[in-house]
Design a protein around this motif. Structure first.
Motif, PDB file in Angstrom:
ATOM      1  N   ALA A  74      68.208-102.110-124.569  1.00  0.00           N
ATOM      2  CA  ALA A  74      69.335-100.727-124.753  1.00  0.00           C
ATOM      3  C   ALA A  74      67.767-100.208-123.288  1.00  0.00           C
ATOM      4  CB  ALA A  74      69.325-100.052-125.830  1.00  0.00           C
ATOM      5  N   LEU A  75      66.963-100.750-123.241  1.00  0.00           N
ATOM      6  CA  LEU A  75      65.940 -99.945-122.609  1.00  0.00           C
ATOM      7  C   LEU A  75      66.069-100.054-121.196  1.00  0.00           C
ATOM      8  CD1 LEU A  75      62.466-100.673-123.942  1.00  0.00           C
ATOM      9  CD2 LEU A  75      63.524 -98.379-124.018  1.00  0.00           C
ATOM     10  N   SER A  76      66.369-101.448-120.592  1.00  0.00           N
ATOM     11  CA  SER A  76      67.349-101.227-119.089  1.00  0.00           C
ATOM     12  C   SER A  76      67.924-100.498-118.994  1.00  0.00           C
ATOM     13  CB  SER A  76      68.174-102.571-118.915  1.00  0.00           C
ATOM     14  OG  SER A  76      68.970-102.660-119.874  1.00  0.00           O
ATOM     15  N   ALA A  77      68.993 -99.083-119.309  1.00  0.00           N
ATOM     16  CA  ALA A  77      69.983 -98.405-118.777  1.00  0.00           C
ATOM     17  C   ALA A  77      68.823 -97.204-118.328  1.00  0.00           C
ATOM     18  CB  ALA A  77      70.789 -97.304-119.718  1.00  0.00           C
ATOM     19  N   PHE A  78      67.752 -96.697-119.309  1.00  0.00           N
ATOM     20  CA  PHE A  78      66.750 -96.025-118.163  1.00  0.00           C
ATOM     21  C   PHE A  78      66.020 -96.128-117.294  1.00  0.00           C
ATOM     22  CE2 PHE A  78      68.074 -95.180-123.084  1.00  0.00           C
ATOM     23  CZ  PHE A  78      68.653 -93.963-123.268  1.00  0.00           C
ATOM     24  N   VAL A  79      65.964 -97.591-116.227  1.00  0.00           N
ATOM     25  CA  VAL A  79      65.350 -97.963-115.589  1.00  0.00           C
ATOM     26  C   VAL A  79      65.599 -97.702-114.350  1.00  0.00           C
ATOM     27  CG1 VAL A  79      63.526 -99.873-114.569  1.00  0.00           C
ATOM     28  CG2 VAL A  79      64.172 -99.752-117.248  1.00  0.00           C
ATOM     29  N   GLY A  80      65.428 -97.118-113.292  1.00  0.00           N
ATOM     30  CA  GLY A  80      65.637 -96.633-111.527  1.00  0.00           C
ATOM     31  C   GLY A  80      66.099 -95.164-112.032  1.00  0.00           C
ATOM     32  N   ASP A  81      66.755 -94.671-110.440  1.00  0.00           N
ATOM     33  CA  ASP A  81      67.047 -93.527-110.842  1.00  0.00           C
ATOM     34  C   ASP A  81      68.275 -93.098-111.839  1.00  0.00           C
ATOM     35  OD1 ASP A  81      65.717 -93.112-108.390  1.00  0.00           O
ATOM     36  OD2 ASP A  81      67.043 -94.064-107.368  1.00  0.00           O
ATOM     37  N   ILE A  82      67.780 -92.403-112.473  1.00  0.00           N
ATOM     38  CA  ILE A  82      68.451 -92.245-113.415  1.00  0.00           C
ATOM     39  C   ILE A  82      68.833 -90.598-113.911  1.00  0.00           C
ATOM     40  CG2 ILE A  82      68.171 -93.936-115.351  1.00  0.00           C
ATOM     41  CD1 ILE A  82      66.190 -92.516-116.795  1.00  0.00           C
ATOM     42  N   GLU A  83      70.002 -89.919-114.304  1.00  0.00           N
ATOM     43  CA  GLU A  83      70.454 -88.731-115.063  1.00  0.00           C
ATOM     44  C   GLU A  83      69.345 -87.929-116.358  1.00  0.00           C
ATOM     45  OE1 GLU A  83      71.259 -86.207-112.634  1.00  0.00           O
ATOM     46  OE2 GLU A  83      71.009 -87.016-111.446  1.00  0.00           O
ATOM     47  N   GLN A  84      69.504 -87.299-116.417  1.00  0.00           N
ATOM     48  CA  GLN A  84      68.173 -86.887-117.389  1.00  0.00           C
ATOM     49  C   GLN A  84      68.256 -85.742-117.535  1.00  0.00           C
ATOM     50  OE1 GLN A  84      63.691 -86.206-118.017  1.00  0.00           O
ATOM     51  NE2 GLN A  84      64.002 -87.837-119.395  1.00  0.00           N
ATOM     52  N   VAL A  85      68.526 -85.000-118.999  1.00  0.00           N
ATOM     53  CA  VAL A  85      68.867 -83.132-119.634  1.00  0.00           C
ATOM     54  C   VAL A  85      67.664 -83.399-119.994  1.00  0.00           C
ATOM     55  CG1 VAL A  85      70.232 -82.152-121.086  1.00  0.00           C
ATOM     56  CG2 VAL A  85      71.691 -83.936-119.371  1.00  0.00           C
ATOM     57  N   PRO A  86      67.395 -82.073-119.717  1.00  0.00           N
ATOM     58  CA  PRO A  86      65.479 -81.643-120.509  1.00  0.00           C
ATOM     59  C   PRO A  86      65.766 -81.068-121.909  1.00  0.00           C
ATOM     60  CG  PRO A  86      65.699 -80.594-118.181  1.00  0.00           C
ATOM     61  CD  PRO A  86      67.725 -81.475-118.732  1.00  0.00           C
ATOM     62  N   PRO A  87      65.386 -81.130-122.795  1.00  0.00           N
ATOM     63  CA  PRO A  87      65.449 -80.751-123.577  1.00  0.00           C
ATOM     64  C   PRO A  87      65.651 -79.398-124.107  1.00  0.00           C
ATOM     65  CG  PRO A  87      63.138 -82.189-123.478  1.00  0.00           C
ATOM     66  CD  PRO A  87      63.940 -82.026-122.722  1.00  0.00           C
ATOM     67  N   GLN A  88      66.708 -78.655-124.697  1.00  0.00           N
ATOM     68  CA  GLN A  88      66.561 -77.136-125.445  1.00  0.00           C
ATOM     69  C   GLN A  88      64.745 -76.980-125.591  1.00  0.00           C
ATOM     70  OE1 GLN A  88      69.666 -76.123-126.503  1.00  0.00           O
ATOM     71  NE2 GLN A  88      70.549 -77.851-125.149  1.00  0.00           N
ATOM     72  N   LEU A 139      65.890 -88.417-112.275  1.00  0.00           N
ATOM     73  CA  LEU A 139      64.286 -88.834-112.545  1.00  0.00           C
ATOM     74  C   LEU A 139      64.302 -90.208-112.090  1.00  0.00           C
ATOM     75  CD1 LEU A 139      61.634 -88.979-114.114  1.00  0.00           C
ATOM     76  CD2 LEU A 139      62.695 -89.891-115.812  1.00  0.00           C
ATOM     77  N   TYR A 140      63.419 -91.168-111.467  1.00  0.00           N
ATOM     78  CA  TYR A 140      63.011 -91.855-111.084  1.00  0.00           C
ATOM     79  C   TYR A 140      61.995 -92.758-112.573  1.00  0.00           C
ATOM     80  CZ  TYR A 140      61.053 -96.317-109.231  1.00  0.00           C
ATOM     81  OH  TYR A 140      60.908 -98.011-108.988  1.00  0.00           O
ATOM     82  N   VAL A 141      62.368 -93.937-112.563  1.00  0.00           N
ATOM     83  CA  VAL A 141      61.548 -94.677-113.734  1.00  0.00           C
ATOM     84  C   VAL A 141      61.225 -96.000-113.154  1.00  0.00           C
ATOM     85  CG1 VAL A 141      61.606 -95.729-116.289  1.00  0.00           C
ATOM     86  CG2 VAL A 141      63.020 -93.418-115.868  1.00  0.00           C
ATOM     87  N   GLU A 142      60.087 -96.338-113.584  1.00  0.00           N
ATOM     88  CA  GLU A 142      59.895 -97.427-112.385  1.00  0.00           C
ATOM     89  C   GLU A 142      59.860 -98.315-114.023  1.00  0.00           C
ATOM     90  OE1 GLU A 142      55.074 -98.467-111.443  1.00  0.00           O
ATOM     91  OE2 GLU A 142      56.768 -98.794-109.485  1.00  0.00           O
ATOM     92  N   SER A 143      59.653 -98.228-115.217  1.00  0.00           N
ATOM     93  CA  SER A 143      59.926 -99.576-116.052  1.00  0.00           C
ATOM     94  C   SER A 143      59.348 -98.247-117.253  1.00  0.00           C
ATOM     95  CB  SER A 143      57.919 -99.566-115.877  1.00  0.00           C
ATOM     96  OG  SER A 143      56.622 -99.637-116.102  1.00  0.00           O
ATOM     97  N   LEU A 144      60.107 -99.092-118.185  1.00  0.00           N
ATOM     98  CA  LEU A 144      60.313 -98.456-120.217  1.00  0.00           C
ATOM     99  C   LEU A 144      60.133 -99.978-120.748  1.00  0.00           C
ATOM    100  CD1 LEU A 144      60.284 -96.028-121.852  1.00  0.00           C
ATOM    101  CD2 LEU A 144      62.915 -96.149-121.582  1.00  0.00           C
ATOM    102  N   LEU A 145      59.178 -99.824-121.391  1.00  0.00           N
ATOM    103  CA  LEU A 145      58.382-100.941-122.052  1.00  0.00           C
ATOM    104  C   LEU A 145      58.687-101.469-123.266  1.00  0.00           C
ATOM    105  CD1 LEU A 145      56.089-101.953-119.227  1.00  0.00           C
ATOM    106  CD2 LEU A 145      58.396-103.510-119.566  1.00  0.00           C
ATOM    107  N   LEU A 148      67.556 -92.750-125.881  1.00  0.00           N
ATOM    108  CA  LEU A 148      67.814 -93.650-126.665  1.00  0.00           C
ATOM    109  C   LEU A 148      67.939 -93.681-127.920  1.00  0.00           C
ATOM    110  CD1 LEU A 148      66.566 -96.454-125.986  1.00  0.00           C
ATOM    111  CD2 LEU A 148      64.535 -96.097-126.968  1.00  0.00           C
ATOM    112  N   GLY A 149      67.780 -93.272-128.356  1.00  0.00           N
ATOM    113  CA  GLY A 149      68.078 -92.915-130.021  1.00  0.00           C
ATOM    114  C   GLY A 149      69.871 -92.955-130.610  1.00  0.00           C
ATOM    115  N   GLN A 150      70.162 -92.052-129.221  1.00  0.00           N
ATOM    116  CA  GLN A 150      71.872 -91.928-129.669  1.00  0.00           C
ATOM    117  C   GLN A 150      72.703 -93.566-128.213  1.00  0.00           C
ATOM    118  OE1 GLN A 150      72.458 -88.622-127.005  1.00  0.00           O
ATOM    119  NE2 GLN A 150      71.845 -87.888-128.603  1.00  0.00           N
TER     120      GLN A 150
END
Length: 303
Positions: A110-124, A152-158, A187-189
């Protein structure tokens, strides 16, 4: 006419290992008092519950803050699986629970989907402005908002540890504007088990590392003494990815007056942003054009 702020004209960086509890602004105020500095700011907010690297800019270093905030930074954080909260961290109220617990292989996939150029919704509960008002203020009033996703650019998530079925420890390296709480929530979702941040620590930010940081207790012990000045880091450390050019004597004089000045350059092209030094100290930031630096910021370092 406004009253002039008292304090020393001192410039450089103080790297603090922020404890859990105080706000980033409170830490800045503590450092400014301890150094008797006229001006201070920080390069990237940490939530009150978060710990780790908070880089404090003093004096002229405040002009270099964007070069640290724009740099990569790394976080180590613990995600509590099986629970979602309204703040996406342990400070909030639990709003949903799940008995599902994914195994390590599922988490890594699942972590692989969060690496690279992603779109992220800030918390409420975040400092994002919605119609001119901070989101967390509207959230406290019970309002649920549609917050637009941000790049957001994510270089790594391990995955670096799995202490038990309910918790995973992750390490994130990312660019400017990332919300670790959003990573944990999303990630939880994705895993179908829900999740929120249980603990968060920034381990480095641009050129600054937690291993080189001072604690608030150490700062208190050395406050307003020459011993604390010895821990002030050069303003120039902020230029982690900005090329340097060297000003000639005449060029340095012109640059200090805000005018284009002659510089010696080898690895820069026309129009590149860079910083100019003279006698080993930064004097200006600007654009290189035909043998001259055209300054956008002049740095007047007195210490």
């Amino acid at each position: 006419m406004g009253r002039r702020r008292k304090g020393r004209d001192i410039s450089g960086w103080m790297v603090v290992d922020k404890p859990s509890g105080p706000t980033s602004t409170a830490v800045v105020n503590k450092v400014r008092w301890a150094l008797d500095a006229k001006k201070a700011g920080h390069a990237g907010t940490l939530d009150p519950a978060a710990t780790g690297v908070l880089a404090i800019a003093l004096g002229e270093a405040t002009k270099t803050v964007p070069y640290v905030t724009d740099a990569l930074k790394a976080y180590e954080f613990t995600v509590r699986l099986g629970q979602a909260t309204n703040t996406d961290d342990a400070e909030g109220e639990i709003i949903a629970e799940s008995a599902l617990r994914p195994d390590d292989a599922q988490i890594k996939e699942a972590l692989s989907a969060f690496v690279g150029d992603i779109e992220q919704v800030p918390p409420q509960y975040s400092a994002v402005k919605i119609d001119g008002e901070r989101a967390y203020k509207r959230a406290r009033d019970g309002e649920e908002m549609e917050i637009a996703a941000r790049p957001l650019y994510v270089e790594s998530l391990l995955l670096i540890d799995r202490p038990n079925a309910d918790h995973v420890v992750l390490e994130l390296t990312c660019g400017k504007g990332g919300y670790v709480r959003s990573i944990a929530r999303d990630l939880g979702q994705t895993l179908g088990c829900l999740g929120h941040v249980r603990a968060l620590r920034r381990i480095w930010s641009g050129p600054f590392d937690a291993s080189d940081a001072l604690t608030l207790d150490q700062i208190d012990a050395m406050a307003q003494t020459p011993a604390l000045d010895e821990h002030l880091r050069p303003l120039e450390e902020a230029f982690v990815s900005l090329p340097e050019v060297k000003a000639t004597r005449e060029g340095a004089t012109r640059l200090r007056n805000g005018n284009p000045g002659m510089v010696l350059a080898s690895d820069v092209d026309y129009g590149d942003e860079c910083w100019a030094s003279y006698d080993g100290r930064a004097i200006a930031i600007g654009r290189y054009k035909s043998g001259e630096l055209h300054p956008s910021r002049v740095l007047n370092i007195k210490n």
